[in-house]
Design a protein around this motif. Sequence first.
Motif: not given
Length: 214
Positions: A6, A12-13, A15-16, A31, A66, A68, A78, A113, A129, A131
């Motif tokens: 990640m 946000h990380c 939640s993912v 991470i 991913f 995040t 992003r 996501f 990518n 959200i």
Amino acid sequence: MDNIVMIGGGGHCKSVIDAALRSKRFGKIFITDVNLKPGDDIFGCEVVGTDDVLPKLLAEGTTKAFITVGFVKPSGLRSKLFYMAKDMGFSFPNIIDPSAVVSVNAKLGTGIFVAKNAVINAGATIGDNVIINSGAIVEHDSIIGDFAHVAVGTKVCGECSIGANTLVGAGATILQGVKVGSDAIIGAGAVVLKDVGTQCTAVGMPARILRGWN
């Protein structure tokens, strides 16, 4: 099961990672983040350093990544991180919370996501990518552009088009057939009845253009 990294360790990380753990699709979850220390963890998933460690992870067999980093306004960060990791050789799975409902007749890109209780209905097209956040609804035949964020509780009605790198704020409603350009911001709670141009901000009920870059 494949390991995954990640990229970005903020809210946000969390939640993912929560959705990734619930899906039980991955082995180890690593991470990277500039503001966290190696050895820290989020929900038992280890922080391994900054983005500088990505080539090492890839060489050791972690081929999935991913993005995040969250998205509260158009910035391009992003997309920059996505293409950086893609150029290194990482691939991007979609992470879909088990509570979400995604039609088998929707078309999905990569690195998407889809958060808790979100809905993507038949005929929708979701770019790379993107959200689709908690409780958001993307109705039939709508198109969501690359790197866009459809925020918490948003309703995108049928046959809408949302441009790349655009934020649709929490609780906003985009009415049937409306087109929103790229790099735009739709304010929280806005009700959008007519098209919004590229690089514009729209707020209110009904939405009005607050600012444009054109």
